[in-house]
Design a protein around this motif. Structure first.
Motif, PDB file in Angstrom:
ATOM      1  N   ARG A 189      14.850  -1.814   0.369  1.00  0.00           N
ATOM      2  CA  ARG A 189      14.124  -0.576   0.065  1.00  0.00           C
ATOM      3  C   ARG A 189      12.712  -0.943  -0.426  1.00  0.00           C
ATOM      4  O   ARG A 189      12.373  -0.718  -1.599  1.00  0.00           O
ATOM      5  CB  ARG A 189      14.886   0.239  -0.977  1.00  0.00           C
ATOM      6  N   PRO A 190      11.875  -1.478   0.443  1.00  0.00           N
ATOM      7  CA  PRO A 190      10.575  -2.007   0.001  1.00  0.00           C
ATOM      8  C   PRO A 190       9.641  -0.965  -0.582  1.00  0.00           C
ATOM      9  O   PRO A 190       8.952  -1.230  -1.567  1.00  0.00           O
ATOM     10  CB  PRO A 190       9.996  -2.627   1.275  1.00  0.00           C
ATOM     11  N   GLU A 191       9.596   0.248  -0.002  1.00  0.00           N
ATOM     12  CA  GLU A 191       8.635   1.247  -0.477  1.00  0.00           C
ATOM     13  C   GLU A 191       9.024   1.776  -1.860  1.00  0.00           C
ATOM     14  O   GLU A 191       8.178   1.892  -2.751  1.00  0.00           O
ATOM     15  CB  GLU A 191       8.521   2.406   0.521  1.00  0.00           C
ATOM     16  N   VAL A 192      10.298   2.098  -2.047  1.00  0.00           N
ATOM     17  CA  VAL A 192      10.765   2.555  -3.350  1.00  0.00           C
ATOM     18  C   VAL A 192      10.590   1.437  -4.383  1.00  0.00           C
ATOM     19  O   VAL A 192      10.106   1.667  -5.498  1.00  0.00           O
ATOM     20  CB  VAL A 192      12.244   2.993  -3.272  1.00  0.00           C
ATOM     21  N   GLY A 229      16.977  10.565 -10.463  1.00  0.00           N
ATOM     22  CA  GLY A 229      15.836  11.483 -10.417  1.00  0.00           C
ATOM     23  C   GLY A 229      15.169  11.558  -9.061  1.00  0.00           C
ATOM     24  O   GLY A 229      14.405  12.490  -8.788  1.00  0.00           O
ATOM     25  N   GLY A 230      15.420  10.574  -8.211  1.00  0.00           N
ATOM     26  CA  GLY A 230      14.871  10.588  -6.862  1.00  0.00           C
ATOM     27  C   GLY A 230      13.401  10.200  -6.807  1.00  0.00           C
ATOM     28  O   GLY A 230      12.777   9.818  -7.811  1.00  0.00           O
ATOM     29  N   GLY A 290       0.825  -1.197   0.000  1.00  0.00           N
ATOM     30  CA  GLY A 290       0.000   0.000   0.000  1.00  0.00           C
ATOM     31  C   GLY A 290       0.859   1.248   0.000  1.00  0.00           C
ATOM     32  O   GLY A 290       2.087   1.195   0.128  1.00  0.00           O
ATOM     33  N   THR A 291       0.224   2.407  -0.121  1.00  0.00           N
ATOM     34  CA  THR A 291       0.975   3.664  -0.181  1.00  0.00           C
ATOM     35  C   THR A 291       1.673   4.002   1.133  1.00  0.00           C
ATOM     36  O   THR A 291       2.548   4.855   1.166  1.00  0.00           O
ATOM     37  CB  THR A 291       0.031   4.821  -0.565  1.00  0.00           C
ATOM     38  N   ASP A 292       1.274   3.315   2.227  1.00  0.00           N
ATOM     39  CA  ASP A 292       1.934   3.537   3.513  1.00  0.00           C
ATOM     40  C   ASP A 292       3.061   2.542   3.771  1.00  0.00           C
ATOM     41  O   ASP A 292       3.652   2.534   4.847  1.00  0.00           O
ATOM     42  CB  ASP A 292       0.913   3.477   4.654  1.00  0.00           C
ATOM     43  N   GLY A 293       3.338   1.691   2.802  1.00  0.00           N
ATOM     44  CA  GLY A 293       4.388   0.696   2.962  1.00  0.00           C
ATOM     45  C   GLY A 293       3.918  -0.608   3.568  1.00  0.00           C
ATOM     46  O   GLY A 293       4.682  -1.575   3.630  1.00  0.00           O
ATOM     47  N   GLY A 294       2.662  -0.650   4.032  1.00  0.00           N
ATOM     48  CA  GLY A 294       2.108  -1.885   4.577  1.00  0.00           C
ATOM     49  C   GLY A 294       1.386  -2.674   3.502  1.00  0.00           C
ATOM     50  O   GLY A 294       1.370  -2.288   2.317  1.00  0.00           O
ATOM     51  N   LYS A 295       0.779  -3.775   3.885  1.00  0.00           N
ATOM     52  CA  LYS A 295       0.035  -4.590   2.927  1.00  0.00           C
ATOM     53  C   LYS A 295      -1.115  -3.784   2.334  1.00  0.00           C
ATOM     54  O   LYS A 295      -1.867  -3.126   3.051  1.00  0.00           O
ATOM     55  CB  LYS A 295      -0.523  -5.825   3.632  1.00  0.00           C
ATOM     56  N   MET A 296      -1.243  -3.802   1.003  1.00  0.00           N
ATOM     57  CA  MET A 296      -2.339  -3.083   0.367  1.00  0.00           C
ATOM     58  C   MET A 296      -3.646  -3.739   0.767  1.00  0.00           C
ATOM     59  O   MET A 296      -3.827  -4.944   0.611  1.00  0.00           O
ATOM     60  CB  MET A 296      -2.190  -3.075  -1.153  1.00  0.00           C
ATOM     61  N   ASP A 338      11.938   6.693   0.600  1.00  0.00           N
ATOM     62  CA  ASP A 338      13.061   6.867   1.530  1.00  0.00           C
ATOM     63  C   ASP A 338      13.863   8.082   1.093  1.00  0.00           C
ATOM     64  O   ASP A 338      13.480   8.789   0.149  1.00  0.00           O
ATOM     65  CB  ASP A 338      13.922   5.596   1.619  1.00  0.00           C
ATOM     66  N   THR A 339      14.964   8.365   1.768  1.00  0.00           N
ATOM     67  CA  THR A 339      15.723   9.600   1.521  1.00  0.00           C
ATOM     68  C   THR A 339      16.848   9.416   0.513  1.00  0.00           C
ATOM     69  O   THR A 339      17.502  10.393   0.145  1.00  0.00           O
ATOM     70  CB  THR A 339      16.310  10.119   2.844  1.00  0.00           C
TER      71      THR A 339
END
Length: 337
Positions: A246-249, A274-275, A201-207, A234-235
């Motif tokens: 890096r799960p969210e990226v 590009g970040g 999901g957009t919060d990094g947890g299970k969608m 992430d940064t």
């Protein structure tokens, strides 16, 4: 107990698939890439599909079902927009097929309480339940699913790794019933493991439909853009594909790759330095481009709710005919005619 997609392609006519989605909220991109896309491909191969909307089972982890009839229609809408053909797939609601639910009683007699308690999927669902106490419906959930699968004598069930224990319960019940009554009434269903990676999901947890972190199939392009802009990253400036570190990226990279038909590594390399901002723009464009025809089709279908109800009525009729025939056969071999 597992069947490969290659085996299905060799002889699709020998398979009958049962799968479905609980009506607890609108379907999202995780559903699409995890299951819906695969169902359409199976149907195009010539596999017979039974798609259950298990409205009774919506009660497993909640006190009441929230707008079950309305949400069932929304799921039918998502199915049709994604490409499921109701002329060749049986779409039905659990509560509309009483003979299916009558199978629950003899099936419960074939499993022990200890076996139900040992089911790892049930234990995990109980641990994450939102209720202060767990109902008997939660404990017997795998047996309900066995009835869903076996009433139409499905022999193939698309599942994720976490659902294998539920399918094993159905396999056990099929074998024990046939052995106890000396008749080959039920096939032993096999698993078709999904090769699709799980989207976060957009919060990094299970969608999840209930966590507010999902992009639904019906979301418009502006809402999609807002949700992806707000997605957790992430940064680190350099974009890479590393689901472990890096799960969210990596999730946004994967989403863009799935929509573009590219590899995640290619997408990550092209975004490069590009970040996160560039990655989010890339993912937004990819999602909106891929789902534009599906969303257009969904809007057209939504304008005629009577058509959705007609699809459900026709599916319920076909499912009832299957369930009545199976229950009659079960009662015959049990000596209950």
């Amino acid at each position: 107990m597992q069947t490969s997609t290659a085996q299905v392609r060799q002889d699709p006519s020998r398979y009958r698939v049962l799968t479905g989605d609980r009506p607890t909220g609108p379907l999202h991109l995780g559903h699409y890439f995890g299951t819906l896309q695969n169902r359409v491909e199976l149907q195009q191969l010539g596999v017979e599909l039974f798609l259950v909307i298990p409205d009774y089972q919506a009660l497993t982890d909640r006190d009441t079902a929230d707008r079950p009839a309305e949400l069932a229609e929304e799921i039918v809408l998502d199915y049709l927009a994604a490409g499921v053909d109701p002329e060749h797939a049986t779409i039905f609601t659990h509560s509309a097929v009483p003979a299916l639910n009558q199978l629950l009683l003899p099936f419960l007699s074939l499993v022990s309480v200890a076996e139900l308690h040992r089911n790892p999927t049930v234990k995990d669902e109980i641990a994450h339940s939102r209720q202060s106490s767990v109902s008997g419906l939660m404990l017997t959930y795998p047996v309900h699913q066995a009835a869903d699968i076996l009433f139409c004598k499905a022999n193939l069930v698309p599942v994720g790794q976490d659902q294998l224990p539920h399918l094993e319960t159905a396999r056990t019940i099929a074998r024990r019933f046939n052995d106890r009554y000396g008749a080959a009434v039920f096939p032993t269903p096999e698993a078709l493991l999904s090769a699709a990676p799980m989207l976060l999901g957009t919060d990094g947890g299970k969608m999840s439909k209930s966590r507010g972190n999902a992009i639904t199939l019906g979301a418009d392009e502006d809402r999609t853009a807002r949700l992806i802009r707000g997605a957790k990253t992430d940064t680190e400036r350099r974009i890479g594909y590393d689901p472990e570190q890096r799960p969210e990226v990596s999730n946004l990279v994967l989403l863009a790759a799935l929509c573009e038909g590219r590899s995640p590594q290619e997408v990550a390399e092209e975004v490069g330095d590009g970040g996160s901002a560039a990655l989010k723009r890339r993912a937004t464009e990819a999602v909106n481009e891929y789902f534009r025809p599906i969303r257009t089709r969904r809007a057209e279908l939504a304008a005629d709710r009577s058509h959705l109800r007609a699809v459900l009525r026709a599916g319920n009729e076909r499912a009832n005919a299957e369930a009545d025939a199976t229950l009659a056969e079960v009662r015959e071999v049990m000596g209950m005619r």
